[in-house]
Design a protein around this motif. Structure first.
Motif, short mmCIF file in Angstrom:
data_model
loop_
_atom_site.label_atom_id
_atom_site.label_comp_id
_atom_site.label_asym_id
_atom_site.label_seq_id
_atom_site.Cartn_x
_atom_site.Cartn_y
_atom_site.Cartn_z
N PRO A 65 3.37 0.39 10.12
CA PRO A 65 3.38 1.28 11.29
C PRO A 65 4.38 2.43 11.18
O PRO A 65 4.65 3.12 12.16
CB PRO A 65 3.79 0.34 12.44
N MET A 66 5.00 2.63 10.00
CA MET A 66 6.14 3.54 9.88
C MET A 66 5.81 4.82 9.14
O MET A 66 6.62 5.35 8.37
CB MET A 66 7.31 2.83 9.20
N GLY A 67 4.61 5.37 9.35
CA GLY A 67 4.31 6.70 8.82
C GLY A 67 3.62 6.75 7.48
O GLY A 67 3.59 7.81 6.86
N PHE A 68 3.03 5.64 7.05
CA PHE A 68 2.21 5.65 5.84
C PHE A 68 0.74 5.82 6.23
O PHE A 68 0.35 5.53 7.36
CB PHE A 68 2.41 4.37 5.05
N ASP A 69 -0.06 6.25 5.27
CA ASP A 69 -1.48 6.47 5.53
C ASP A 69 -2.34 5.29 5.15
O ASP A 69 -3.50 5.20 5.57
CB ASP A 69 -1.94 7.72 4.78
N ALA A 70 -1.83 4.38 4.33
CA ALA A 70 -2.52 3.15 3.97
C ALA A 70 -1.48 2.20 3.39
O ALA A 70 -0.44 2.63 2.88
CB ALA A 70 -3.64 3.40 2.96
N SER A 71 -1.79 0.90 3.47
CA SER A 71 -0.88 -0.12 2.95
C SER A 71 -1.68 -1.15 2.17
O SER A 71 -2.74 -1.60 2.62
CB SER A 71 -0.14 -0.80 4.11
N ALA A 131 7.75 15.58 -0.25
CA ALA A 131 8.41 16.85 -0.53
C ALA A 131 8.01 17.44 -1.87
O ALA A 131 8.32 18.61 -2.15
CB ALA A 131 9.93 16.67 -0.49
N LEU A 132 7.32 16.69 -2.71
CA LEU A 132 6.92 17.20 -4.01
C LEU A 132 5.78 18.20 -3.85
O LEU A 132 4.84 17.97 -3.09
CB LEU A 132 6.48 16.05 -4.92
N PRO A 133 5.82 19.31 -4.57
CA PRO A 133 4.77 20.33 -4.41
C PRO A 133 3.39 19.86 -4.85
O PRO A 133 2.39 20.42 -4.40
CB PRO A 133 5.27 21.48 -5.29
N ASP A 134 3.32 18.83 -5.70
CA ASP A 134 2.01 18.35 -6.14
C ASP A 134 1.54 17.13 -5.35
O ASP A 134 0.59 16.47 -5.75
CB ASP A 134 2.01 18.03 -7.64
N CYS A 135 2.17 16.86 -4.19
CA CYS A 135 1.71 15.79 -3.31
C CYS A 135 0.76 16.37 -2.26
O CYS A 135 1.03 17.43 -1.68
CB CYS A 135 2.88 15.11 -2.62
N SER A 136 -0.31 15.67 -2.00
CA SER A 136 -1.33 16.16 -1.06
C SER A 136 -0.90 16.03 0.40
O SER A 136 -1.53 16.60 1.29
CB SER A 136 -2.63 15.38 -1.26
N GLY A 137 0.15 15.23 0.66
CA GLY A 137 0.58 14.99 2.03
C GLY A 137 0.16 13.64 2.57
O GLY A 137 0.50 13.29 3.70
N ALA A 138 -0.57 12.86 1.78
CA ALA A 138 -0.95 11.50 2.15
C ALA A 138 -0.23 10.52 1.22
O ALA A 138 -0.21 10.72 0.01
CB ALA A 138 -2.46 11.30 2.03
N VAL A 139 0.38 9.48 1.81
CA VAL A 139 1.15 8.52 1.01
C VAL A 139 0.84 7.11 1.47
O VAL A 139 0.86 6.81 2.67
CB VAL A 139 2.67 8.78 1.13
N ALA A 140 0.58 6.23 0.50
CA ALA A 140 0.36 4.81 0.76
C ALA A 140 1.55 4.01 0.25
O ALA A 140 2.42 4.52 -0.47
CB ALA A 140 -0.91 4.34 0.07
N VAL A 141 1.58 2.73 0.62
CA VAL A 141 2.60 1.82 0.12
C VAL A 141 1.90 0.58 -0.44
O VAL A 141 0.95 0.07 0.14
CB VAL A 141 3.62 1.44 1.22
N VAL A 142 2.35 0.15 -1.62
CA VAL A 142 1.83 -1.04 -2.29
C VAL A 142 3.00 -1.96 -2.57
O VAL A 142 4.07 -1.50 -2.98
CB VAL A 142 1.15 -0.66 -3.63
N GLY A 143 2.82 -3.27 -2.36
CA GLY A 143 3.91 -4.19 -2.65
C GLY A 143 3.43 -5.56 -3.07
O GLY A 143 2.30 -5.96 -2.76
N PHE A 144 4.31 -6.29 -3.74
CA PHE A 144 3.98 -7.58 -4.33
C PHE A 144 4.99 -8.64 -3.87
O PHE A 144 6.19 -8.45 -4.03
CB PHE A 144 3.99 -7.48 -5.85
N CYS A 145 4.49 -9.74 -3.31
CA CYS A 145 5.34 -10.84 -2.84
C CYS A 145 6.36 -10.28 -1.84
O CYS A 145 5.98 -9.85 -0.76
CB CYS A 145 6.00 -11.52 -4.05
N MET A 146 7.64 -10.26 -2.18
CA MET A 146 8.62 -9.64 -1.29
C MET A 146 8.19 -8.22 -0.94
O MET A 146 8.24 -7.80 0.23
CB MET A 146 9.99 -9.62 -1.97
N GLY A 147 7.76 -7.48 -1.95
CA GLY A 147 7.30 -6.11 -1.71
C GLY A 147 6.06 -6.05 -0.86
O GLY A 147 5.86 -5.08 -0.11
#
Length: 237
Positions: free
Chosen positions: A123-129, A98-114
């Motif tokens: 599979p829940m709507g991210f463009d890369a993990s 929703a941010l105006p400076d976001c391109s519309g592509a979003v990834a998720v990064v996580g560590f251990c539990m994350g």
């Protein structure tokens, strides 16, 4: 580091948001902290990702009651791939979109539990993990059906996740998911994280829980190259 509130179906959750230089638009990245919470180490990683050209948001999954009170429920949500923690992370993704400076592509990064959440959310709507030593969700074939492209990093000396890289690779190949999975020799769990110093530090090092400078640098190089391909260029082009 800017502190914000992210609206979720379960009420607001606190988070940190870092922006790269320039007007954008920029791809977004949701960062999922490890079991230690939104620590100085995770906050530093958030800033580093932003410095590479990404709008970076890290929600505090423990913000509604603290680590001891919230951790059991967060782990329960991770294992079940549903619940409040999953809703919070999806709301973080939607906040970025929703941010105006976001391109519309979003990834998720996580560590251990994350990292486990990064796999579960793929599979829940991210463009890369980009999971770092994430617990593999079960059943793995079902959990990763429809997954986005995944760049994953494990340590060969990890006592918690033996053979996880090979298992993940085989599953992603069966599903035809674009992937880059690497298992690094000489390191174990948490090799890109700076764990707090304390009496347990020598024991953690013996069992493979320590920072690996060379391996961490290569893992991040792979992640940014993968994101360049699947999200659009960040600052690394």
């Amino acid at each position: 580091m800017p502190e914000i509130n992210v609206d979720t179906p379960n009420g607001p959750v606190s988070a940190v948001l870092e922006r790269p230089d320039g007007d954008g638009p920029h791809p977004g990245v949701v960062v999922v902290h490890d079991a230690l919470g939104l620590s100085p180490d995770i906050r530093g990683i958030v800033r580093d990702i932003a410095d590479h050209g990404y709008l970076t948001l890290a929600p505090d999954l423990y913000s509604r009651g603290g680590t001891a009170r919230c951790m059991p429920g967060v782990f329960r949500d991770l294992l079940g791939r549903r619940g409040r923690a999953v809703s919070d992370l999806l709301a973080a993704r939607d906040h970025l979109l929703a941010l105006p400076d976001c391109s519309g592509a979003v990834a998720v990064v996580g560590f251990c539990m994350g990292g486990g959440f990064a796999l579960a959310l793929s599979p829940m709507g991210f463009d890369a993990s980009a999971p770092f030593y994430g617990v593999l969700p079960r059943p793995l074939d079902n959990a990763l059906s429809g997954a986005c492209p995944i760049v994953a990093s494990f340590g060969a000396r990890d006592p918690i996740l033996p053979g996880a890289g090979k298992k993940l690779t085989a599953t992603l190949e069966r599903h035809g998911v674009p992937h880059d999975v690497e298992t690094y020799s000489g390191v174990g769990h948490s090799f890109v994280n700076h764990l707090p110093a304390g009496p347990a530090a020598p024991l953690l090092r013996v069992v493979g829980f320590h920072y690996g400078e060379e391996q961490a640098a290569d893992a991040w190089r792979r992640v940014y190259a993968f994101f360049d391909e699947h999200l659009g260029k960040g600052a690394s082009d």
